[in-house]
Each structure stands twice: as C-alpha cells, then as structure tokens.
Design an enzyme around this catalytic site. Structure first.
Site, mmCIF file in Angstrom:
data_model
loop_
_atom_site.group_PDB
_atom_site.id
_atom_site.type_symbol
_atom_site.label_atom_id
_atom_site.label_comp_id
_atom_site.label_asym_id
_atom_site.label_seq_id
_atom_site.Cartn_x
_atom_site.Cartn_y
_atom_site.Cartn_z
ATOM 1 N N SER A 163 0.836 -1.201 0.000
ATOM 2 C CA SER A 163 0.000 0.000 0.000
ATOM 3 C C SER A 163 0.867 1.245 0.000
ATOM 4 O O SER A 163 2.014 1.243 0.474
ATOM 5 C CB SER A 163 -0.898 0.008 1.246
ATOM 6 N N TYR A 190 -1.972 -1.024 10.225
ATOM 7 C CA TYR A 190 -2.051 -1.244 8.772
ATOM 8 C C TYR A 190 -0.801 -0.743 8.061
ATOM 9 O O TYR A 190 -0.179 -1.507 7.302
ATOM 10 C CB TYR A 190 -3.310 -0.591 8.194
#
Length: 330
Positions: A163, A190
């Site tokens: 990401s 995350y």
C-alpha cells in the site's frame, strides 16, 4: 529511473501475455483486487487457485469468473480452483500449502494479496495482532511453505500487494518485542503491516539474487481503490470511498478492476525486475495505469529487513531457506 516503452503507451490488461500453462495462487481472491487479478489471469489462460478464508464466497467468485462475458483477451475457458486458507491461523496456512503442493506440482506465481484494515480488536489464532498477523506473517509463512515449488519453476514470481501507506509504517525490529504480536498493539497496524510486506519483498529478492535463481520477488500497490478493505472504516470514509462518489472522485479513487492492473503487471510483465514496485502513475499515485515507482527509505534498510525476516521465522515457525528452496517448520 528509466521510462519503459510500455509506460509511455499506458500499460493495460490488453498487454498481458498469454498465460496458458502457468499455475497461479492468489490469496484473498473472492473480492476486490484479488478477484480482479485472478479474473484477468484466468481469462488469459492461467490455472488460478483462489486461496480464501471463506470457501463459499470463493466458490461463488470462481463461478463468476467462469461465467464472465467474453472479452478480447479471453483465450480459453477459465480454469479456476478453490482452496481454503485462513491467514489468521498458521495451522491453516500449513494445511493449505500441503493441499496446493499435492494438487499442483508446478507453481509459477504466488500473489500475496489478501489483507485487512482496522479489523475488530482481538488476536489471531496464534496470538498476533490481526492486521500484522494476516497481512504479513500469514503470507510470510505461505511463501516459505511454497518456495521450493516456485524455485523449481523457471521464471516464477512472488508478488506481494502492499500500500501507499507503507510510507507511514515504522517497525522497530531492533526491539523485537515491539512487533505487534500478543498483547502489544501498534499505533499504525495497517501501515506497519504494509511496510513489512515491502521489507519482506526486498529481502526475499536479495536472497533470491544471491542464490542465483530465476525466481523474482516484486511488490505492487493498487493506489486508492474501491474494495471491501474499507468495510471496517468509519461511515464517513466508507461513503467517501463508495460508488456514489465515483463520478466526482475518479481522479483520486479508482475501481477495483483498474486497481488490479498494478499487481497484474508485476505478475506478468516480461521486463519486470526483482525488487521493483508497481503502482498507479496518477496524482498522488492513487489512480492511473501502473508504472515502476519507489519505496520509502525506511523500507530499504537492510538491517531492519534481516531482523524482520528473523522475527517472522521465529513467530511463524517457518524458516525460508532460499538457497536450497526449502522451508522448515519448527
């Protein structure tokens, strides 16, 4: 950074080479980026294994791929298989790897795609913080357990989906107890897990290159795409990411179909090199056709990469022996 001719021409799925004869495993392939990646590869002729936690959803996804409308590049009837894989359980990862190995002696491509963002509080079956446990540790173990199959196949690849947010991750691997396992929780679970994905890719590629094998490790990110990943985010964010906003937010947020282009390119581009990172070329790298982009400086720290590898082996009980293409379970 050298600009490639395919970047100038704006790479799309129409540039995917014939995949007939290749066997592919895609984790989390029942929806979103994983589903679209699996669909494209299957329609180009690959045998694709949907490795998913929810078998019923995976079977419905497989049926959708088989029943899909004809496309200009759909060369054969899609060959799609389903395997149960729960990345929150190392026991499940071991069992899935055994079944995949038994059913598929040849393995050309492993796409570590599955992921969670802000799941409900708790722990994985093995006591890990769930975001880190699923996004990184589960995939680390799966890769190690399938590694010899990949090394035995000339030109195979391990693609890990990360990401943009990996740039905000910070993993203090010099103090291993600060890794998000047990009762310890990261403030940025995350981004930390996505940073771990990048560090794993770079360290894996370094080890593959040192071993002199043809297998390569590549990373990719989908930009900002509309997928189920946002299901645990606050309602205002889900509305912002939703389909209703698509007409006015297309410059920033893309569909899951287009978001899958970067992982697909990382998986099939004949010119891809080990250790490269593919992502959209649009504003903020959030949308657009995939190009080679760059990692954060933190991700490139060799000492932290090695320490993360060692801790991942300790936590999962899977030792990735790249030199001989073996994995050992403690």
């Amino acid at each position: 950074m050298k600009v490639r001719s395919t970047d100038i021409a704006r790479w799309t799925v129409a540039d995917v080479p014939d995949q007939r004869g290749r066997t592919v495993v895609v984790t989390g392939a029942n929806s979103g980026i994983g589903f679209e990646t699996a669909r494209v590869l299957a329609e180009h002729g690959a045998t694709v294994v949907l490795a998913c936690r929810d078998v019923a959803r995976a079977r419905r996804a497989a049926a959708r791929i088989r029943a899909g409308a004809p496309t200009p590049y759909r060369r054969v009837e899609p060959d799609v298989r389903v395997e149960q894989l729960d990345l929150a359980s190392i026991t499940s990862v071991r069992s899935a790897a055994e079944r995949i190995r038994a059913a598929h002696p040849r393995l050309d491509l492993l796409i570590n795609n599955a992921g969670v963002m802000r799941p409900p509080p708790g722990h994985t079956e093995d006591g890990f913080e769930p975001t880190f446990g699923i996004n990184h540790l589960g995939h680390f173990a799966l890769t190690g357990l399938l590694l010899d199959r990949l090394l035995a196949t000339a030109g195979s690849r391990i693609v890990t989906v990360t990401s943009l947010l990996h740039r905000y991750g910070r993993i203090d691997v010099e103090h291993p107890h600060s890794l998000p396992s047990g009762e310890r929780r990261s403030r940025r679970p995350y981004p930390d897990s996505k940073l771990a994905n990048v560090m794993f890719t770079l360290d894996l590629q370094r080890r593959l290159a040192q071993a002199g094998v043809s297998t390569i490790a590549v990373a990719a990110h989908p930009g900002i795409a509309r997928t189920e990943l946002a299901r645990h985010l606050p309602p205002p964010v889900r509305v912002f990411m939703g389909a209703r906003m698509a007409p006015v937010m297309s410059w920033l947020i893309q569909s899951s179909q287009t978001g899958a282009w970067a992982p697909v390119r990382a998986a099939v581009d004949p010119d891809a090199r080990g250790g490269e990172y593919y992502g959209p070329d649009g504003l903020f790298h959030s949308s657009g056709p995939p190009v080679v982009t760059g990692f954060s400086a933190h991700a490139r720290d060799l000492g932290r990469q090695r320490r993360l590898w060692e801790e991942s082996e300790r936590l999962t009980g899977v030792m990735c022996l790249v030199e001989s293409g073996q994995s050992l379970s403690s």
